[in-house]
Design an enzyme around this catalytic site. Structure first.
Site, PDB file in Angstrom:
ATOM      1  N   SER A   1      10.085   5.312  -3.781  1.00  0.00           N
ATOM      2  CA  SER A   1       9.716   4.362  -2.716  1.00  0.00           C
ATOM      3  C   SER A   1       8.729   5.078  -1.800  1.00  0.00           C
ATOM      4  O   SER A   1       8.703   6.338  -1.734  1.00  0.00           O
ATOM      5  CB  SER A   1      11.093   4.122  -1.929  1.00  0.00           C
ATOM      6  OG  SER A   1      10.862   3.533  -0.839  1.00  0.00           O
ATOM      7  N   SER A   2       7.949   4.414  -1.042  1.00  0.00           N
ATOM      8  CA  SER A   2       6.893   4.866  -0.160  1.00  0.00           C
ATOM      9  C   SER A   2       7.615   5.657   0.972  1.00  0.00           C
ATOM     10  O   SER A   2       7.131   6.524   1.484  1.00  0.00           O
ATOM     11  CB  SER A   2       6.029   3.890   0.284  1.00  0.00           C
ATOM     12  OG  SER A   2       5.331   3.204  -0.686  1.00  0.00           O
ATOM     13  N   ARG A   3       8.929   5.139   1.378  1.00  0.00           N
ATOM     14  CA  ARG A   3       9.743   5.791   2.455  1.00  0.00           C
ATOM     15  C   ARG A   3      10.380   7.066   2.117  1.00  0.00           C
ATOM     16  O   ARG A   3      10.932   7.796   2.965  1.00  0.00           O
ATOM     17  CB  ARG A   3      10.648   4.843   2.896  1.00  0.00           C
ATOM     18  CG  ARG A   3       9.859   3.454   3.419  1.00  0.00           C
ATOM     19  CD  ARG A   3      11.107   2.486   4.103  1.00  0.00           C
ATOM     20  NE  ARG A   3      10.564   1.498   4.978  1.00  0.00           N
ATOM     21  CZ  ARG A   3       9.865   0.349   4.563  1.00  0.00           C
ATOM     22  NH1 ARG A   3      10.285  -0.186   3.311  1.00  0.00           N
ATOM     23  NH2 ARG A   3       9.209  -0.755   5.584  1.00  0.00           N
TER      24      ARG A   3
ATOM     25  N   HIS B   1       4.525   1.689  -8.292  1.00  0.00           N
ATOM     26  CA  HIS B   1       3.469   0.539  -8.113  1.00  0.00           C
ATOM     27  C   HIS B   1       2.416   0.663  -9.539  1.00  0.00           C
ATOM     28  O   HIS B   1       2.234  -0.312  -9.972  1.00  0.00           O
ATOM     29  CB  HIS B   1       2.669   0.770  -6.718  1.00  0.00           C
ATOM     30  CG  HIS B   1       3.446   0.536  -5.701  1.00  0.00           C
ATOM     31  ND1 HIS B   1       3.817   1.555  -4.978  1.00  0.00           N
ATOM     32  CD2 HIS B   1       3.908  -0.367  -5.167  1.00  0.00           C
ATOM     33  CE1 HIS B   1       4.582   1.150  -3.855  1.00  0.00           C
ATOM     34  NE2 HIS B   1       4.434  -0.107  -3.816  1.00  0.00           N
TER      35      HIS B   1
ATOM     36  N   GLN C   1       6.973  -9.287   7.916  1.00  0.00           N
ATOM     37  CA  GLN C   1       8.191  -8.676   7.278  1.00  0.00           C
ATOM     38  C   GLN C   1       8.793  -7.534   8.021  1.00  0.00           C
ATOM     39  O   GLN C   1       9.953  -7.022   7.499  1.00  0.00           O
ATOM     40  CB  GLN C   1       8.057  -8.734   5.694  1.00  0.00           C
ATOM     41  CG  GLN C   1       7.288  -7.559   5.503  1.00  0.00           C
ATOM     42  CD  GLN C   1       6.582  -7.339   4.077  1.00  0.00           C
ATOM     43  OE1 GLN C   1       6.002  -8.203   3.583  1.00  0.00           O
ATOM     44  NE2 GLN C   1       7.352  -6.413   3.268  1.00  0.00           N
TER      45      GLN C   1
ATOM     46  N   GLY D   1       0.609  -1.156   0.130  1.00  0.00           N
ATOM     47  CA  GLY D   1      -0.036  -0.017  -0.148  1.00  0.00           C
ATOM     48  C   GLY D   1       1.021   1.202   0.035  1.00  0.00           C
ATOM     49  O   GLY D   1       2.045   1.312  -0.021  1.00  0.00           O
TER      50      GLY D   1
ATOM     51  N   GLY E   1       8.848  -5.197  -8.585  1.00  0.00           N
ATOM     52  CA  GLY E   1       9.943  -4.116  -9.163  1.00  0.00           C
ATOM     53  C   GLY E   1      11.252  -4.618  -8.724  1.00  0.00           C
ATOM     54  O   GLY E   1      11.383  -5.187  -7.598  1.00  0.00           O
TER      55      GLY E   1
ATOM     56  N   LYS F   1      13.655  -2.479  -7.799  1.00  0.00           N
ATOM     57  CA  LYS F   1      13.824  -2.020  -6.839  1.00  0.00           C
ATOM     58  C   LYS F   1      14.398  -2.661  -5.360  1.00  0.00           C
ATOM     59  O   LYS F   1      15.510  -2.666  -4.961  1.00  0.00           O
ATOM     60  CB  LYS F   1      13.183  -0.643  -6.496  1.00  0.00           C
ATOM     61  CG  LYS F   1      13.928   0.189  -5.188  1.00  0.00           C
ATOM     62  CD  LYS F   1      13.034   1.467  -4.781  1.00  0.00           C
ATOM     63  CE  LYS F   1      12.248   0.999  -3.685  1.00  0.00           C
ATOM     64  NZ  LYS F   1      12.847   0.471  -2.401  1.00  0.00           N
ATOM     65  N   ASP F   2      13.445  -3.813  -5.575  1.00  0.00           N
ATOM     66  CA  ASP F   2      13.875  -4.698  -4.098  1.00  0.00           C
ATOM     67  C   ASP F   2      14.216  -5.789  -5.025  1.00  0.00           C
ATOM     68  O   ASP F   2      13.576  -6.889  -5.104  1.00  0.00           O
ATOM     69  CB  ASP F   2      12.426  -4.777  -3.313  1.00  0.00           C
ATOM     70  CG  ASP F   2      11.978  -3.624  -2.964  1.00  0.00           C
ATOM     71  OD1 ASP F   2      12.348  -3.668  -1.960  1.00  0.00           O
ATOM     72  OD2 ASP F   2      10.837  -3.244  -3.211  1.00  0.00           O
TER      73      ASP F   2
END
Length: 281
Positions: free
Chosen positions: A187-189, A37, A61, A31, A149, A151-152
Site C-alpha cells: 500500500s502507498s500508505r 499497481h 474521495q 499515483g 486490486g 486489497k480494496d
C-alpha cells in the site's frame, strides 16, 4: 509511453487504437505507485492490446481529516514504473479536467446499500467520490476491461455494482493482493509506518488468517470478529472493524455459513490507517 493531461488528446489516441481493432485495458490509480499497481498494469497488458493507466489524486474521495494534502505525488517515479510495466499511455489530468464545474459542484454518483457498511460507515462520502471519479474516467477512456486490486475489496464491489447498474460497457476484473514477504499488503500508505509499527503491522494478515481458520472450524462469525478485534488491540492497533461478510455483496452471513466469505480489517497503527482482507477458500 505517452503522458497526456487533456481529454481530447486521450480520446484521439484511443480512437486511433480502436480504428485498428485494438482492445483497451485500464488501470486507474491515485499515483505513488508500487509493485502492486505494476502487477495490475501487467495483468491488463496480458488481457488487452493497449494499456492506459491514470494518475489522479481525487479530492472527492478524501474526507476532511484525511491525507489528501500529504498524499505523495511522485509523477516522475510513477511514469518510470508504468513504462517498465508495459503501459502505453498515462493519463494524468488536473482537477479542472475531471471536475469542470469544481469538485464541490460535480454530479455525484451514489451506489446505495453496499456503501453503507464497513469503509462507508467510517468514511462518509468516500465511495461517492470513488464511484464518481471512476465513472468519469470510464467515460473518458472507454476501456474494454478495467483492473482493480482486491486489497480494496469493498471498492471493487462498489465499482462492480455501479457498472452493472449503469450498464457501462466495461468488464471489471479484480486482481489478487500483492504482499511483502512477511504478508503485509502492499500500500502507498505503508511508507507512513515507523520501523516499529512496520514490524507490528503484519499482525493484520496473521489475524485475517486466524479468522478464516476459526470460521472453517465452526466458530460463530461474531465470536471470531470479537477475538480478532481483541488480538489487534493487544498488538497496539485501534481497530475500526474486523468483520466477516459474504464476498458477493458484503452482507452479514448466516450463523452456519462457511463458504463464499471474506474477512476484512481496518485499523489504525500510530497515525496510519491500514486495510486488508482475505477471501475464504
Amino acid at each position: 509511453m505517452q503522458t497526456l493531461q487533456d481529454a481530447a488528446g486521450l480520446r484521439a489516441t484511443i480512437r486511433g487504437w480502436r480504428s485498428q481493432g485494438q482492445t483497451v485495458g485500464f488501470v486507474p490509480t491515485l499515483g505513488n505507485l508500487h509493485a502492486g499497481h505494476h502487477s495490475l498494469v501487467k495483468l491488463a497488458r496480458a488481457r488487452a492490446d493497449r494499456v492506459v493507466a491514470s494518475v489522479f489524486v481525487n479530492p472527492t474521495q478524501f474526507g476532511p481529516n484525511e491525507d489528501f494534502e500529504r498524499y505523495p505525488r511522485t509523477m516522475t517515479q510513477d511514469q518510470a514504473g508504468l513504462a517498465e510495466s508495459g503501459c502505453d499511455l498515462l493519463f494524468a489530468p488536473d482537477v479542472a479536467t475531471i471536475y469542470p464545474f469544481g469538485a464541490a459542484n460535480s454530479v455525484s454518483i451514489h451506489v446505495p446499500e453496499i456503501t453503507d457498511t464497513l469503509e462507508g460507515a467510517y468514511r462518509p462520502g468516500h465511495f461517492d467520490g470513488v464511484a464518481t471519479v471512476v465513472c468519469k474516467l470510464f467515460n473518458l477512456v472507454q476501456p474494454d476491461i478495467a483492473i482493480f486490486g482486491q486489497k480494496d475489496f469493498q471498492q471493487l464491489k462498489v465499482i462492480e455494482r455501479m457498472v452493472r447498474d449503469l450498464a457501462l460497457p466495461v468488464k471489471v476484473m479484480g486482481a489478487p493482493t500483492l504482499r511483502a514477504d512477511d504478508g503485509l499488503a502492499l500500500s502507498s500508505r505503508n511508507q507512513y509506518l515507523s520501523p516499529e509499527d512496520r514490524t507490528v503491522s503484519i499482525t493484520i494478515y496473521e489475524t485475517l488468517q486466524q479468522m478464516r481458520e476459526l470460521v472453517a472450524k465452526g466458530h460463530h462469525p461474531k465470536v471470531v470478529e470479537q477475538a480478532a478485534t481483541s488480538k489487534l488491540e493487544r498488538a497496539g492497533f485501534v481497530p475500526d472493524y474486523a468483520a466477516i461478510r459474504r464476498a458477493e455483496d458484503l452482507s452479514e452471513p448466516a450463523d452456519n455459513e462457511r463458504e463464499g466469505l471474506v474477512a476484512l480489517i481496518a485499523a489504525k497503527l500510530g497515525t496510519t490507517r491500514l486495510i486488508d482482507n482475505l477471501l475464504f477458500d
